[in-house]
Design a protein around this motif. Sequence first.
Motif, PDB file in Angstrom:
ATOM      1  N   PRO A  86       0.835  -1.368  -0.072  1.00 51.95           N
ATOM      2  CA  PRO A  86      -0.136  -0.063   0.043  1.00 51.95           C
ATOM      3  C   PRO A  86       0.906   1.404  -0.072  1.00 51.95           C
ATOM      4  N   THR A  87       0.295   2.309  -0.650  1.00 51.44           N
ATOM      5  CA  THR A  87       0.698   3.523  -0.460  1.00 51.44           C
ATOM      6  C   THR A  87       0.185   4.159   0.649  1.00 51.44           C
ATOM      7  N   VAL A  88       1.096   4.846   1.355  1.00 53.83           N
ATOM      8  CA  VAL A  88       0.544   5.915   2.530  1.00 53.83           C
ATOM      9  C   VAL A  88       1.071   7.047   2.333  1.00 53.83           C
ATOM     10  N   ILE A  89      -0.134   8.030   2.860  1.00 57.30           N
ATOM     11  CA  ILE A  89       0.207   9.547   3.014  1.00 57.30           C
ATOM     12  C   ILE A  89       0.072   9.926   4.153  1.00 57.30           C
TER      13      ILE A  89
ATOM     14  N   ILE B 191      10.492   0.526   3.758  1.00 55.61           N
ATOM     15  CA  ILE B 191       9.681   1.787   2.918  1.00 55.61           C
ATOM     16  C   ILE B 191      10.261   2.349   1.925  1.00 55.61           C
ATOM     17  N   THR B 192       9.735   2.559   0.945  1.00 57.49           N
ATOM     18  CA  THR B 192      10.462   2.994  -0.595  1.00 57.49           C
ATOM     19  C   THR B 192       9.422   4.164  -0.858  1.00 57.49           C
ATOM     20  N   ASN B 193      10.163   4.606  -2.154  1.00 61.01           N
ATOM     21  CA  ASN B 193       9.518   5.563  -3.013  1.00 61.01           C
ATOM     22  C   ASN B 193       9.022   6.856  -2.025  1.00 61.01           C
TER      23      ASN B 193
ATOM     24  N   ARG C 155       8.230  10.293  -1.289  1.00 62.07           N
ATOM     25  CA  ARG C 155       7.868  11.568  -2.010  1.00 62.07           C
ATOM     26  C   ARG C 155       7.557  12.805  -1.041  1.00 62.07           C
TER      27      ARG C 155
ATOM     28  N   MET D 249       4.472  10.847   0.957  1.00 58.04           N
ATOM     29  CA  MET D 249       3.892   9.627   0.283  1.00 58.04           C
ATOM     30  C   MET D 249       4.769   8.474   0.194  1.00 58.04           C
ATOM     31  N   MET D 250       4.346   7.685   0.518  1.00 59.90           N
ATOM     32  CA  MET D 250       5.503   6.290   0.285  1.00 59.90           C
ATOM     33  C   MET D 250       4.979   4.926   0.280  1.00 59.90           C
ATOM     34  N   ASP D 251       5.620   3.954  -0.113  1.00 63.36           N
ATOM     35  CA  ASP D 251       5.232   2.798  -0.179  1.00 63.36           C
ATOM     36  C   ASP D 251       5.865   2.013   1.032  1.00 63.36           C
TER      37      ASP D 251
ATOM     38  N   GLU E  74      -3.746   4.062   1.455  1.00 60.87           N
ATOM     39  CA  GLU E  74      -4.307   3.495  -0.022  1.00 60.87           C
ATOM     40  C   GLU E  74      -5.533   2.692   0.387  1.00 60.87           C
TER      41      GLU E  74
END
Length: 87
Positions: free
Chosen positions: A2-5, A31-33, A35, A49-51, A86
């Motif tokens: 899931p993507t988390v904000i 945790i990756t990506n 932003r 925002m992150m995966d 997400e």
Amino acid sequence: MPTVIGHHDVKDKDHWLASPKREEVFGPMGITNIRTFVNPENPTQVAVMMDVPDLDVLNTAMQTEEMKAAMAYDGVLPETLVILVEA
């Protein structure tokens, strides 16, 4: 995965953007990506925002002294933190 904000207010947008703490605390959790986002009309409002591979690990980590210290270092106002997952 899931993507988390996470959105919250900060004391100093420039300090928050330049901080290495996000990578330091989230990286070991896989945790990756990661932003970052800034509200152009109110730069004290920011978001990450992150995966996230394991939401339980993240939720547990959010309660630790290490995470509280990282947020304090970054100038995060913890009472403003909202986490969205997400759907």
